[in-house]
Design an enzyme around this catalytic site. Structure first.
Site, PDB file in Angstrom:
ATOM      1  N   ASP A  33      38.076 -49.451-125.705  1.00 51.14           N
ATOM      2  CA  ASP A  33      36.921 -50.341-125.986  1.00 51.14           C
ATOM      3  C   ASP A  33      36.415 -50.407-127.440  1.00 51.14           C
ATOM      4  O   ASP A  33      36.402 -51.326-128.170  1.00 51.14           O
ATOM      5  CB  ASP A  33      35.624 -49.895-125.145  1.00 51.14           C
ATOM      6  CG  ASP A  33      35.353 -48.650-125.136  1.00 51.14           C
ATOM      7  OD1 ASP A  33      36.032 -47.528-125.815  1.00 51.14           O
ATOM      8  OD2 ASP A  33      34.355 -48.030-124.936  1.00 51.14           O
ATOM      9  N   ALA A 124      30.772 -35.898-115.277  1.00 55.03           N
ATOM     10  CA  ALA A 124      32.120 -36.208-114.391  1.00 55.03           C
ATOM     11  C   ALA A 124      32.763 -37.613-115.026  1.00 55.03           C
ATOM     12  O   ALA A 124      33.644 -37.890-114.118  1.00 55.03           O
ATOM     13  CB  ALA A 124      31.401 -36.728-113.143  1.00 55.03           C
ATOM     14  N   SER A 127      29.401 -41.944-116.726  1.00 53.59           N
ATOM     15  CA  SER A 127      28.475 -42.610-117.703  1.00 53.59           C
ATOM     16  C   SER A 127      27.140 -42.442-117.040  1.00 53.59           C
ATOM     17  O   SER A 127      26.246 -43.175-117.179  1.00 53.59           O
ATOM     18  CB  SER A 127      28.903 -44.212-117.670  1.00 53.59           C
ATOM     19  OG  SER A 127      30.149 -44.249-118.168  1.00 53.59           O
ATOM     20  N   SER A 128      26.826 -40.973-117.108  1.00 58.26           N
ATOM     21  CA  SER A 128      25.406 -40.477-116.621  1.00 58.26           C
ATOM     22  C   SER A 128      24.290 -40.922-118.138  1.00 58.26           C
ATOM     23  O   SER A 128      23.597 -41.415-117.981  1.00 58.26           O
ATOM     24  CB  SER A 128      25.396 -39.130-116.218  1.00 58.26           C
ATOM     25  OG  SER A 128      25.904 -38.504-117.365  1.00 58.26           O
ATOM     26  N   GLU A 161      23.599 -44.018-128.711  1.00 56.90           N
ATOM     27  CA  GLU A 161      24.715 -42.814-128.631  1.00 56.90           C
ATOM     28  C   GLU A 161      25.455 -42.673-129.681  1.00 56.90           C
ATOM     29  O   GLU A 161      25.582 -41.387-130.219  1.00 56.90           O
ATOM     30  CB  GLU A 161      25.434 -43.071-127.347  1.00 56.90           C
ATOM     31  CG  GLU A 161      26.227 -42.018-126.779  1.00 56.90           C
ATOM     32  CD  GLU A 161      26.762 -41.926-125.505  1.00 56.90           C
ATOM     33  OE1 GLU A 161      27.361 -41.171-125.204  1.00 56.90           O
ATOM     34  OE2 GLU A 161      25.998 -42.806-124.777  1.00 56.90           O
ATOM     35  N   ASP A 173      30.715 -48.378-121.292  1.00 55.21           N
ATOM     36  CA  ASP A 173      29.891 -47.697-120.078  1.00 55.21           C
ATOM     37  C   ASP A 173      28.656 -48.488-120.268  1.00 55.21           C
ATOM     38  O   ASP A 173      28.006 -48.771-119.093  1.00 55.21           O
ATOM     39  CB  ASP A 173      29.759 -46.296-120.684  1.00 55.21           C
ATOM     40  CG  ASP A 173      30.782 -45.326-120.713  1.00 55.21           C
ATOM     41  OD1 ASP A 173      31.996 -46.067-120.245  1.00 55.21           O
ATOM     42  OD2 ASP A 173      30.705 -44.268-121.180  1.00 55.21           O
ATOM     43  N   TYR A 225      37.190 -36.473-128.681  1.00 58.03           N
ATOM     44  CA  TYR A 225      37.094 -37.975-128.556  1.00 58.03           C
ATOM     45  C   TYR A 225      37.162 -38.539-129.996  1.00 58.03           C
ATOM     46  O   TYR A 225      37.681 -39.429-130.039  1.00 58.03           O
ATOM     47  CB  TYR A 225      35.720 -38.224-127.853  1.00 58.03           C
ATOM     48  CG  TYR A 225      35.401 -39.499-127.567  1.00 58.03           C
ATOM     49  CD1 TYR A 225      35.972 -40.318-126.355  1.00 58.03           C
ATOM     50  CD2 TYR A 225      34.790 -40.607-128.511  1.00 58.03           C
ATOM     51  CE1 TYR A 225      35.644 -41.655-125.950  1.00 58.03           C
ATOM     52  CE2 TYR A 225      34.586 -41.833-128.190  1.00 58.03           C
ATOM     53  CZ  TYR A 225      34.962 -42.347-126.960  1.00 58.03           C
ATOM     54  OH  TYR A 225      34.966 -43.766-126.856  1.00 58.03           O
TER      55      TYR A 225
END
Length: 384
Positions: A33, A124, A127-128, A161, A173, A225
């Site tokens: 992305d 997890a 995308s919480s 973000e 996300d 990342y």
């Protein structure tokens, strides 16, 4: 979740409304992305739900039913990027959305009272955080009558973000949470944000897509990342393109020969080949050859494991044990270093494949994973 009732108990008056936004699982297209490539996520039935009321005094109050902490009280005009708000910094996600809207010139200076609750598993890879961002953005868009579209809200949530929380994520996300539709996977071009809703009715084909949450928590803010993103950007610079999306798959061998560093070569190979895998999956789904996407999922995992090197022992065990038990294909999904995997199975094989995964984890001494079917669900919406 009675978030409206909880809001009234917490703040002493009724919320103006209730909104929800889902988590997501990504079928194929990982780390593509931010390279302006292609992805194919689908929304989960697990959601972040927010009861929200508009204020007029510039105060922003944030509370989560999922965190044992008091209300975080801030002022809209005092919001500062890269600060930590609330226990564990969770409040930075909704606060960052308010900041991103305000910074973009949208009238949200009156503030808001927000109470949140979420069923999206945290850490997890589902995308919480994006669900928190998108549900906040949608609520404020409605309450302040901003008139922003789903993609516009997703971009602002990504901005929150990136710049406010400090995680250099792409837009997948947030777009999945804001724009997905029930019964479909979202084919997203991350360059121009054009989307196509691809029918993904697995039940009609006698199939299931299982999500296996390894319960190994991942943190995208820990630098790994960002290091891979920087490596991809360096590869694009050496190859003379603005983003790796512009490297044709047919020209990948020639492109790799121009890269002197093995690390960057591996990153480039993964991104260009994963963009190609998205195109392959789209072609197979359009042709009704749903089972044939299984080997492509597994191929994608090998690339994530060996080239991007973002897998872990537990994710690899999901893939190996599931495939050995008869799964059509499996791969880790999300940012990696833990989190979840997806497993494509015949509906009749879901139980025995799940049993094999659980037994493999027990034998290896790992924490028992959580396994559930991924049901393509609706994107962000107003509930009340």
């Amino acid at each position: 979740m009675d978030v409206a009732g909880q809001f009234a108990d917490l703040y002493g008056y009724a919320a103006d409304g209730v909104w929800s936004a889902p988590g997501r699982v990504n079928l194929i297209g990982e780390y593509t992305d931010f390279n302006e490539g292609f992805v194919m996520p689908l929304a989960l039935p697990h959601t972040a739900v927010a009861a929200v009321a508009r204020r007029t005094d510039g105060v922003l109050r944030l509370h989560s039913a999922d965190i044992d902490a008091p209300v975080t009280e801030l002022r809209v005009d005092d919001l500062t990027p890269l600060s930590k708000y609330g226990q564990g910094g969770w409040a930075a996600y909704p606060a960052g959305v308010v900041w991103a809207l305000w910074e973009a010139g949208h009238e949200v200076s009156g503030g808001a009272d927000i109470h949140l609750a979420s069923t999206v598993p945290t850490g997890a890879g589902l995308s919480s955080s994006a669900a928190l961002e998108v549900v906040t953005a949608l609520a404020l868009n409605d309450l302040y009558e901003l008139g922003l579209t789903g993609p516009e809200l997703a971009v602002l949530a990504q901005r929150a973000e990136n710049a406010f929380v400090g995680v250099p994520c792409g837009v997948m996300d947030q777009m999945a949470s804001a724009c997905a539709t029930e019964g479909h996977a979202l084919h997203l071009d991350c360059r121009d944000l054009t989307t196509r809703q691809v029918p993904f009715d697995l039940a009609a084909h006698g199939l299931q897509l299982l999500v296996v949450d390894t319960r190994v928590k991942h943190e995208l803010g820990d630098g790994a990342y960002a290091e891979r993103r920087a490596g991809c950007e360096e590869g694009a610079r050496i190859l003379g393109v603005t983003h790796l999306r512009d490297v044709p798959y047919a020209e990948l061998p020639a492109a790799l020969s121009k890269l002197p560093d093995d690390r960057i070569r591996r990153y480039v190979r993964h991104v260009v080949s994963d963009d190609h895998r998205v195109e392959q999956v789209i072609g197979l789904l359009d042709a009704g050859e749903v089972r044939a996407i299984g080997p492509i999922l597994t191929e994608g995992h090998v690339s994530l494991r060996d080239d991007l090197r973002i897998s872990c022992e537990e994710l690899d065990l999901v893939v190996s044990s599931a495939n050995a038990a008869g799964a059509l294909g499996s791969r880790m999904t999300g940012g990696g270093f833990g989190g979840s995997a997806v497993v494509l199975v015949e509906e009749t094989d879901a139980a025995p494949v799940t049993k094999s995964i659980l037994e493999a984890f027990t034998a290896a001494g790992h924490t028992t994973p959580r396994v559930f079917p991924a049901v393509p669900s609706a994107g962000a919406r107003r509930e009340l």
